[in-house]
Design a protein around this motif. Structure first.
Motif, PDB file in Angstrom:
ATOM      1  N   THR A 370       0.858  -1.180   0.000  1.00 58.74           N
ATOM      2  CA  THR A 370       0.000   0.000   0.000  1.00 58.74           C
ATOM      3  C   THR A 370       0.899   1.237   0.000  1.00 58.74           C
ATOM      4  N   ASP A 371       0.282   2.414   0.032  1.00 54.09           N
ATOM      5  CA  ASP A 371       1.043   3.646   0.220  1.00 54.09           C
ATOM      6  C   ASP A 371       0.522   4.293   1.509  1.00 54.09           C
ATOM      7  N   PRO A 372       1.271   4.226   2.617  1.00 57.59           N
ATOM      8  CA  PRO A 372       2.630   3.708   2.748  1.00 57.59           C
ATOM      9  C   PRO A 372       2.666   2.176   2.789  1.00 57.59           C
ATOM     10  N   GLU A 373       3.862   1.638   2.484  1.00 52.02           N
ATOM     11  CA  GLU A 373       4.046   0.203   2.613  1.00 52.02           C
ATOM     12  C   GLU A 373       4.072  -0.180   4.090  1.00 52.02           C
ATOM     13  N   ALA A 374       3.628  -1.398   4.358  1.00 51.45           N
ATOM     14  CA  ALA A 374       3.673  -1.940   5.719  1.00 51.45           C
ATOM     15  C   ALA A 374       4.391  -3.281   5.660  1.00 51.45           C
ATOM     16  N   ALA A 375       5.364  -3.470   6.534  1.00 45.30           N
ATOM     17  CA  ALA A 375       6.159  -4.693   6.518  1.00 45.30           C
ATOM     18  C   ALA A 375       6.400  -5.155   7.943  1.00 45.30           C
ATOM     19  N   ALA A 376       6.285  -6.456   8.159  1.00 43.97           N
ATOM     20  CA  ALA A 376       6.433  -6.979   9.516  1.00 43.97           C
ATOM     21  C   ALA A 376       6.991  -8.393   9.477  1.00 43.97           C
ATOM     22  N   VAL A 377       7.665  -8.768  10.554  1.00 46.43           N
ATOM     23  CA  VAL A 377       8.164 -10.132  10.713  1.00 46.43           C
ATOM     24  C   VAL A 377       8.054 -10.519  12.170  1.00 46.43           C
ATOM     25  N   GLY A 378       7.804 -11.792  12.414  1.00 43.52           N
ATOM     26  CA  GLY A 378       7.724 -12.280  13.781  1.00 43.52           C
ATOM     27  C   GLY A 378       6.454 -11.859  14.489  1.00 43.52           C
ATOM     28  N   LEU A 379       6.555 -11.661  15.800  1.00 46.32           N
ATOM     29  CA  LEU A 379       5.390 -11.399  16.635  1.00 46.32           C
ATOM     30  C   LEU A 379       5.119  -9.909  16.780  1.00 46.32           C
ATOM     31  N   THR A 380       3.833  -9.562  16.825  1.00 42.24           N
ATOM     32  CA  THR A 380       3.457  -8.220  17.249  1.00 42.24           C
ATOM     33  C   THR A 380       3.593  -8.144  18.768  1.00 42.24           C
ATOM     34  N   LEU A 381       3.482  -6.940  19.298  1.00 41.65           N
ATOM     35  CA  LEU A 381       3.549  -6.774  20.747  1.00 41.65           C
ATOM     36  C   LEU A 381       2.456  -7.581  21.438  1.00 41.65           C
ATOM     37  N   ALA A 382       1.234  -7.497  20.922  1.00 42.95           N
ATOM     38  CA  ALA A 382       0.116  -8.211  21.549  1.00 42.95           C
ATOM     39  C   ALA A 382       0.326  -9.718  21.476  1.00 42.95           C
ATOM     40  N   GLU A 383       0.819 -10.217  20.349  1.00 46.54           N
ATOM     41  CA  GLU A 383       1.058 -11.662  20.214  1.00 46.54           C
ATOM     42  C   GLU A 383       2.134 -12.128  21.189  1.00 46.54           C
ATOM     43  N   ALA A 384       3.197 -11.334  21.321  1.00 50.50           N
ATOM     44  CA  ALA A 384       4.274 -11.706  22.231  1.00 50.50           C
ATOM     45  C   ALA A 384       3.788 -11.747  23.675  1.00 50.50           C
ATOM     46  N   GLU A 385       2.963 -10.773  24.041  1.00 49.69           N
ATOM     47  CA  GLU A 385       2.436 -10.752  25.408  1.00 49.69           C
ATOM     48  C   GLU A 385       1.502 -11.925  25.653  1.00 49.69           C
ATOM     49  N   ARG A 386       0.658 -12.245  24.662  1.00 49.75           N
ATOM     50  CA  ARG A 386      -0.246 -13.403  24.819  1.00 49.75           C
ATOM     51  C   ARG A 386       0.535 -14.701  24.961  1.00 49.75           C
ATOM     52  N   ALA A 387       1.704 -14.765  24.307  1.00 50.77           N
ATOM     53  CA  ALA A 387       2.525 -15.973  24.376  1.00 50.77           C
ATOM     54  C   ALA A 387       3.303 -16.078  25.683  1.00 50.77           C
ATOM     55  N   GLY A 388       3.195 -15.069  26.527  1.00 50.26           N
ATOM     56  CA  GLY A 388       3.828 -15.127  27.832  1.00 50.26           C
ATOM     57  C   GLY A 388       5.241 -14.593  27.895  1.00 50.26           C
ATOM     58  N   HIS A 389       5.710 -13.932  26.840  1.00 49.07           N
ATOM     59  CA  HIS A 389       7.055 -13.367  26.861  1.00 49.07           C
ATOM     60  C   HIS A 389       7.074 -12.076  27.680  1.00 49.07           C
ATOM     61  N   ARG A 390       8.202 -11.812  28.315  1.00 50.08           N
ATOM     62  CA  ARG A 390       8.426 -10.520  28.963  1.00 50.08           C
ATOM     63  C   ARG A 390       9.088  -9.620  27.934  1.00 50.08           C
ATOM     64  N   VAL A 391       8.338  -8.649  27.440  1.00 48.36           N
ATOM     65  CA  VAL A 391       8.778  -7.913  26.256  1.00 48.36           C
ATOM     66  C   VAL A 391       8.693  -6.406  26.476  1.00 48.36           C
ATOM     67  N   ARG A 392       9.374  -5.705  25.574  1.00 49.45           N
ATOM     68  CA  ARG A 392       9.289  -4.253  25.508  1.00 49.45           C
ATOM     69  C   ARG A 392       9.141  -3.846  24.054  1.00 49.45           C
ATOM     70  N   ALA A 393       8.229  -2.931  23.791  1.00 50.19           N
ATOM     71  CA  ALA A 393       8.097  -2.371  22.443  1.00 50.19           C
ATOM     72  C   ALA A 393       8.967  -1.125  22.351  1.00 50.19           C
ATOM     73  N   VAL A 394       9.772  -1.067  21.291  1.00 49.61           N
ATOM     74  CA  VAL A 394      10.639   0.088  21.048  1.00 49.61           C
ATOM     75  C   VAL A 394      10.133   0.771  19.785  1.00 49.61           C
ATOM     76  N   ASP A 395       9.644   2.004  19.891  1.00 48.39           N
ATOM     77  CA  ASP A 395       9.036   2.722  18.774  1.00 48.39           C
ATOM     78  C   ASP A 395       9.884   3.922  18.367  1.00 48.39           C
ATOM     79  N   TYR A 396       9.792   4.231  17.062  1.00 49.10           N
ATOM     80  CA  TYR A 396      10.497   5.425  16.574  1.00 49.10           C
ATOM     81  C   TYR A 396       9.768   5.959  15.356  1.00 49.10           C
ATOM     82  N   ASP A 397       9.764   7.267  15.230  1.00 50.46           N
ATOM     83  CA  ASP A 397       9.141   7.949  14.094  1.00 50.46           C
ATOM     84  C   ASP A 397      10.090   7.858  12.901  1.00 50.46           C
ATOM     85  N   LEU A 398       9.689   7.102  11.895  1.00 48.96           N
ATOM     86  CA  LEU A 398      10.560   6.923  10.723  1.00 48.96           C
ATOM     87  C   LEU A 398      10.857   8.244  10.028  1.00 48.96           C
ATOM     88  N   GLY A 399       9.932   9.165  10.085  1.00 47.98           N
ATOM     89  CA  GLY A 399      10.124  10.449   9.419  1.00 47.98           C
ATOM     90  C   GLY A 399      11.254  11.273   9.997  1.00 47.98           C
TER      91      GLY A 399
END
Length: 479
Positions: A370-399
């Protein structure tokens, strides 16, 4: 083309000639096994003629124009409409005008045998084929039968829909003209990509999404950014709406969609992008104790549970409805079949072993054009949390990355890493922005390779590229 009137024996028989089936053929022939391929439609399958290839041919001009409009000195030169006829002709070139001569020539070149017709399992290690001319063949497999029949579009049981001749992904990618008004039901990848393509080609697009947003299998911000851009391009995106009925009179008249509550919307075509179902309803599953119409359950080597000779690869096993994952599964299964045929005493079945399709569950990449393109690999934050992992989401503004600002004025995008805090490796990554799909493979390597964050710190991105986002994300994580 092979034509016989009595049973023929091969080492491997493959039912379905899409990308997954073709890759099984390639791997088993490379191992010296005799292989037959059965295909009722075009060799190359859905991806080559009605999905990945034609959709990207339609989308590429739209994305290139959008990128050009963000470049100073060039923006004023690309304000006009796309040449729709030229785009469709280019699409036709990439689908070989829906002829599979080239694919058939390739099969011949590697010594595989093609049977055109409807194939069905015919008991243990056998496939029966009925050709378009009514000829009947029985193929017997010494080592393996592989089911690679894929999926088909779901047409929901909505009053009036069946008679309204709705588009599915097939019609949306092969249409010979841009409809004046296109109604799109769904918020999936197909819905978002085709809305992007046809809006750019001159259609007035209205999206009707039952859920709360687009691209529900990705991080929420992916769908939000794509929906925002579609609206800016002139499309209407409506969420939390439900279609109650469809009305269409005549063969060429407009189509009306009745929403819950009675509101009526009208369009010239209606695209139903509401999911896929397994193409298994008439392939003889009942002859081997499986249920027709169901997904086919497999183990991590893609062997069908309870059958030491039967495999299922690609969409049909429901592990990952993506062409590249189906081809990956075929490479895994092809290696398994070859090893077992050669009498290898022990398969490599470790977590990332050569005979295990580990990426399906741990490092599966997907790009949405699409415009913009969307690309992902592995688990989302919600999926990782549901799977029981202790995780942190690290976000950054690409612009805010220098390379992104040079790539396009007003670059808008976002990136996220999902970090496993116990092992300090990546469980997932998502990038949204113009050209973001080209960031995906680096993330795939990091996730599949379980590269420690401490080691990623030493993978220095070139300046000034969009890939500098990796440095910014790691800086954010380290604080």
């Amino acid at each position: 083309m092979v034509t016989v009137s009595e049973a023929v024996e091969y080492d491997v028989v493959v039912l379905g000639g899409g990308p997954a089936g073709e890759n099984i053929v390639d791997r088993t022939r490379a191992a010296g096994l005799t292989t037959a391929l059965v295909e009722a439609e075009l060799v190359g399958g859905e991806c080559s003629y009605w999905a990945c290839i034609p959709s990207k041919a339609l989308l590429r001009p739209a994305l290139a124009r959008a990128d050009a409009r963000r470049v100073p000195g060039l923006a004023g030169s690309v304000q006009g409409p796309l040449d729709t006829a030229a785009v469709l002709a280019h699409r036709d070139y990439w689908t070989s005008s829906w002829k599979d001569d080239g694919q058939v020539d390739w099969l011949d070149s590697i010594g595989a045998h093609l049977y055109r017709g409807h194939g069905r399992l015919y008991g243990v290690r056998k496939v029966a084929v009925t050709s378009p001319e009514g000829e009947h063949h029985v193929l017997s497999a010494r080592h393996a039968v592989v089911v690679a029949t894929g999926t088909r579009a779901v047409i929901p049981d909505v009053p009036g829909l069946a008679g309204a001749r709705p588009w599915t992904s097939r019609e949306a990618t092969s249409a010979q003209h841009a409809p004046g008004r296109l109604l799109v039901v769904g918020g999936s990848v197909v819905a978002a990509e085709m809305a992007t393509a046809w809006q750019a080609l001159g259609s007035q697009v209205t999206m009707l999404v039952r859920g709360s947003g687009l691209l529900p299998r990705m991080e929420p911000f992916a769908g939000e950014l794509v929906a925002e851009a579609l609206r800016e391009a002139g499309a209407v995106v409506r969420t939390d709406v439900s279609v109650e009925a469809v009305v269409r009179d005549g063969s060429t008249g407009p189509v009306q969609v009745v929403l819950e509550g009675g509101e009526i919307l009208e369009g010239d075509e209606l695209l139903m992008a509401t999911g896929r179902s397994p193409h298994t309803e008439d392939i003889g599953l009942e002859t081997v104790g499986l249920t027709p119409g169901d997904w086919i359950p497999v183990d991590d080597s893609c062997r069908v549970e309870g059958h030491d000779w039967l495999y299922a690869v690609g969409d049909v096993n429901h592990r990952a409805l993506l062409t590249h994952q189906g081809k990956y599964q075929a490479r895994i299964a092809g290696g398994v079949i070859a090893a077992r045929a050669a009498g290898v005493p022990e398969l490599d079945t470790g977590r990332w072993g050569a005979h295990v399709a580990s990426a399906d569950t741990q490092a599966m990449p997907q790009a949405v054009f699409t415009d913009p393109e969307a690309a992902a690999v592995g688990l989302t934050l919600a999926e990782a949390e549901r799977a029981g992992h202790r995780v942190r989401a690290v976000d950054y503004d690409l612009g805010k990355v220098s390379g992104a600002g040079l790539y396009a004025d007003g670059y808008r995008g976002r990136a996220r890493l999902v970090v496993d805090l116990d092992r300090e490796v990546l469980l997932g990554a998502t990038f949204v922005g113009p050209g973001a799909a080209e960031l995906l493979h680096a993330a795939t390597v990091a996730v599949a390779g379980e590269v420690p964050i401490a080691r990623l710190w030493h993978a220095v991105p070139a300046f000034p590229t969009v890939s500098e986002i990796w440095l910014r994300l790691l800086e954010t994580y380290r604080g």
